[in-house]
Design a protein around this motif. Sequence first.
Motif, PDB file in Angstrom:
ATOM      1  N   LEU A 183      96.848   3.404  30.049  1.00 22.39           N
ATOM      2  CA  LEU A 183      95.896   3.750  31.303  1.00 22.39           C
ATOM      3  C   LEU A 183      96.211   3.773  32.433  1.00 22.39           C
ATOM      4  O   LEU A 183      95.617   5.079  33.198  1.00 22.39           O
ATOM      5  CB  LEU A 183      95.466   2.024  31.768  1.00 22.39           C
ATOM      6  N   THR A 184      97.667   4.154  32.678  1.00 16.54           N
ATOM      7  CA  THR A 184      98.201   5.083  33.684  1.00 16.54           C
ATOM      8  C   THR A 184      98.250   6.709  33.491  1.00 16.54           C
ATOM      9  O   THR A 184      97.489   7.432  34.041  1.00 16.54           O
ATOM     10  CB  THR A 184      99.213   4.692  34.355  1.00 16.54           C
ATOM     11  N   ALA A 185      98.142   7.118  32.098  1.00 15.51           N
ATOM     12  CA  ALA A 185      98.632   8.291  31.468  1.00 15.51           C
ATOM     13  C   ALA A 185      96.740   8.592  31.664  1.00 15.51           C
ATOM     14  O   ALA A 185      96.355   9.363  31.346  1.00 15.51           O
ATOM     15  CB  ALA A 185      98.882   8.132  30.012  1.00 15.51           C
ATOM     16  N   LEU A 186      95.584   7.721  31.529  1.00 14.39           N
ATOM     17  CA  LEU A 186      94.007   8.224  31.158  1.00 14.39           C
ATOM     18  C   LEU A 186      93.719   8.817  32.406  1.00 14.39           C
ATOM     19  O   LEU A 186      93.015   9.325  32.984  1.00 14.39           O
ATOM     20  CB  LEU A 186      93.798   7.070  30.387  1.00 14.39           C
ATOM     21  N   THR A 187      94.307   7.627  33.459  1.00 12.15           N
ATOM     22  CA  THR A 187      94.016   7.841  34.959  1.00 12.15           C
ATOM     23  C   THR A 187      94.509   9.381  35.140  1.00 12.15           C
ATOM     24  O   THR A 187      93.926   9.718  35.802  1.00 12.15           O
ATOM     25  CB  THR A 187      94.788   6.471  35.941  1.00 12.15           C
ATOM     26  N   GLY A 188      96.456   9.382  34.858  1.00 13.31           N
ATOM     27  CA  GLY A 188      96.499  10.515  35.282  1.00 13.31           C
ATOM     28  C   GLY A 188      95.549  12.065  34.897  1.00 13.31           C
ATOM     29  O   GLY A 188      95.284  12.861  35.733  1.00 13.31           O
ATOM     30  N   LEU A 189      95.459  11.834  33.533  1.00 11.80           N
ATOM     31  CA  LEU A 189      94.462  12.597  33.062  1.00 11.80           C
ATOM     32  C   LEU A 189      93.491  12.740  33.566  1.00 11.80           C
ATOM     33  O   LEU A 189      92.616  14.329  34.001  1.00 11.80           O
ATOM     34  CB  LEU A 189      94.280  12.578  31.569  1.00 11.80           C
ATOM     35  N   LEU A 190      92.824  12.093  33.895  1.00  6.51           N
ATOM     36  CA  LEU A 190      91.262  11.494  34.757  1.00  6.51           C
ATOM     37  C   LEU A 190      91.415  12.458  35.765  1.00  6.51           C
ATOM     38  O   LEU A 190      90.505  13.510  36.379  1.00  6.51           O
ATOM     39  CB  LEU A 190      91.076  10.972  34.795  1.00  6.51           C
ATOM     40  N   MET A 191      92.641  12.414  36.620  1.00  5.99           N
ATOM     41  CA  MET A 191      93.278  13.085  37.974  1.00  5.99           C
ATOM     42  C   MET A 191      93.069  14.093  37.847  1.00  5.99           C
ATOM     43  O   MET A 191      92.075  14.740  38.261  1.00  5.99           O
ATOM     44  CB  MET A 191      93.889  12.115  38.723  1.00  5.99           C
ATOM     45  N   ALA A 192      93.582  14.722  36.826  1.00  8.14           N
ATOM     46  CA  ALA A 192      93.853  16.445  36.770  1.00  8.14           C
ATOM     47  C   ALA A 192      92.479  17.366  36.513  1.00  8.14           C
ATOM     48  O   ALA A 192      93.355  17.678  36.913  1.00  8.14           O
ATOM     49  CB  ALA A 192      94.968  16.632  35.639  1.00  8.14           C
ATOM     50  N   TRP A 193      91.915  16.618  35.673  1.00 13.82           N
ATOM     51  CA  TRP A 193      90.840  16.960  35.009  1.00 13.82           C
ATOM     52  C   TRP A 193      89.817  17.160  36.480  1.00 13.82           C
ATOM     53  O   TRP A 193      88.827  18.405  36.391  1.00 13.82           O
ATOM     54  CB  TRP A 193      90.346  15.540  33.702  1.00 13.82           C
ATOM     55  N   ARG A 194      89.919  16.277  37.653  1.00 13.73           N
ATOM     56  CA  ARG A 194      89.420  16.141  38.975  1.00 13.73           C
ATOM     57  C   ARG A 194      89.813  17.004  39.845  1.00 13.73           C
ATOM     58  O   ARG A 194      89.057  17.447  40.553  1.00 13.73           O
ATOM     59  CB  ARG A 194      88.952  15.111  39.299  1.00 13.73           C
ATOM     60  N   GLY A 195      91.552  17.706  38.944  1.00 12.03           N
ATOM     61  CA  GLY A 195      91.873  18.528  40.441  1.00 12.03           C
ATOM     62  C   GLY A 195      92.737  18.473  40.788  1.00 12.03           C
ATOM     63  O   GLY A 195      93.242  18.989  42.195  1.00 12.03           O
ATOM     64  N   SER A 196      92.956  16.664  41.221  1.00 10.01           N
ATOM     65  CA  SER A 196      94.490  16.117  41.838  1.00 10.01           C
ATOM     66  C   SER A 196      95.355  16.331  40.931  1.00 10.01           C
ATOM     67  O   SER A 196      95.489  16.452  40.405  1.00 10.01           O
ATOM     68  CB  SER A 196      94.758  14.863  41.793  1.00 10.01           C
ATOM     69  N   GLY A 197      96.348  16.964  41.804  1.00 11.76           N
ATOM     70  CA  GLY A 197      97.848  17.077  41.514  1.00 11.76           C
ATOM     71  C   GLY A 197      98.910  15.831  41.033  1.00 11.76           C
ATOM     72  O   GLY A 197      99.563  16.116  41.149  1.00 11.76           O
ATOM     73  N   ALA A 198      97.561  15.024  41.781  1.00 10.68           N
ATOM     74  CA  ALA A 198      98.850  13.585  41.223  1.00 10.68           C
ATOM     75  C   ALA A 198      99.403  12.557  40.526  1.00 10.68           C
ATOM     76  O   ALA A 198      99.602  11.823  40.589  1.00 10.68           O
ATOM     77  CB  ALA A 198      98.529  12.489  42.864  1.00 10.68           C
ATOM     78  N   GLY A 199      98.254  13.023  39.066  1.00 12.20           N
ATOM     79  CA  GLY A 199      98.379  12.572  38.396  1.00 12.20           C
ATOM     80  C   GLY A 199      99.586  12.187  37.568  1.00 12.20           C
ATOM     81  O   GLY A 199      99.778  11.793  36.689  1.00 12.20           O
ATOM     82  N   GLY A 200     100.564  13.449  37.615  1.00 10.80           N
ATOM     83  CA  GLY A 200     101.938  12.998  37.499  1.00 10.80           C
ATOM     84  C   GLY A 200     102.963  12.495  37.681  1.00 10.80           C
ATOM     85  O   GLY A 200     103.677  11.309  37.502  1.00 10.80           O
ATOM     86  N   GLU A 201     102.656  12.018  39.643  1.00 13.99           N
ATOM     87  CA  GLU A 201     103.175  11.081  40.194  1.00 13.99           C
ATOM     88  C   GLU A 201     103.034  10.171  39.640  1.00 13.99           C
ATOM     89  O   GLU A 201     103.705   9.269  39.445  1.00 13.99           O
ATOM     90  CB  GLU A 201     102.800  12.041  41.561  1.00 13.99           C
ATOM     91  N   LEU A 202     101.921   9.691  39.665  1.00  9.08           N
ATOM     92  CA  LEU A 202     100.989   8.343  38.969  1.00  9.08           C
ATOM     93  C   LEU A 202     101.765   7.562  37.661  1.00  9.08           C
ATOM     94  O   LEU A 202     102.227   6.651  37.526  1.00  9.08           O
ATOM     95  CB  LEU A 202      99.650   8.379  38.880  1.00  9.08           C
ATOM     96  N   TRP A 203     101.357   8.897  36.452  1.00  8.96           N
ATOM     97  CA  TRP A 203     102.474   8.758  35.699  1.00  8.96           C
ATOM     98  C   TRP A 203     103.536   7.972  35.528  1.00  8.96           C
ATOM     99  O   TRP A 203     104.306   7.011  34.746  1.00  8.96           O
ATOM    100  CB  TRP A 203     101.985   8.840  34.425  1.00  8.96           C
ATOM    101  N   MET A 204     104.217   9.303  36.983  1.00 11.50           N
ATOM    102  CA  MET A 204     105.792   8.383  36.463  1.00 11.50           C
ATOM    103  C   MET A 204     106.307   7.367  36.814  1.00 11.50           C
ATOM    104  O   MET A 204     107.118   6.803  37.046  1.00 11.50           O
ATOM    105  CB  MET A 204     106.201  10.274  37.133  1.00 11.50           C
ATOM    106  N   GLY A 205     105.827   7.438  38.597  1.00 15.61           N
ATOM    107  CA  GLY A 205     105.908   5.788  38.761  1.00 15.61           C
ATOM    108  C   GLY A 205     105.604   4.771  38.267  1.00 15.61           C
ATOM    109  O   GLY A 205     105.872   4.054  38.550  1.00 15.61           O
ATOM    110  N   TYR A 206     104.346   4.810  37.726  1.00 16.79           N
ATOM    111  CA  TYR A 206     103.833   3.783  36.927  1.00 16.79           C
ATOM    112  C   TYR A 206     105.291   3.469  36.076  1.00 16.79           C
ATOM    113  O   TYR A 206     105.749   2.539  35.559  1.00 16.79           O
ATOM    114  CB  TYR A 206     102.463   3.447  35.906  1.00 16.79           C
TER     115      TYR A 206
END
Length: 124
Positions: free
Chosen positions: A79-102
């Motif tokens: 779920l976190t990986a999918l959320t991170g991918l969605l964030m990246a797709w929408r232009g956010s740079g925080a997807g990697g931080e979310l995934w690593m933080g999880y």
Amino acid sequence: MTRRTVGAIADGAFKAVLAVVYLAGAAPLARLLGTPVWLLVVSGAALLVCGGLELGYTRSRSMRTYLRLMVAYDSGWVLTALTGLLMAWRGSGAGGELWMGYQTAASLAFAALLLTAPAKIPAA
């Protein structure tokens, strides 16, 4: 040795290997994921602790405990990986931080729950 035991050992070994990759490649992986290097180092350390405990407690904790922890961890990971991918797709740079933080938080939670789980009752 049961299939579940082999699965728990494989899961712990995978986390330990992934931890070494994070620690050894922290700088290039951080650039790739857009995260600070310290987050990769902390995540690698947390994964190493979690993987080591998984390997160390396979004989003294029930496989039911392991199975529940692995399903919870992996479900959150997906779920976190999918959320991170969605964030990246929408232009956010925080997807990697979310995934690593999880991975950091979930690894530490997994380790704490495994440590505090009751010991397996030996078969008579």
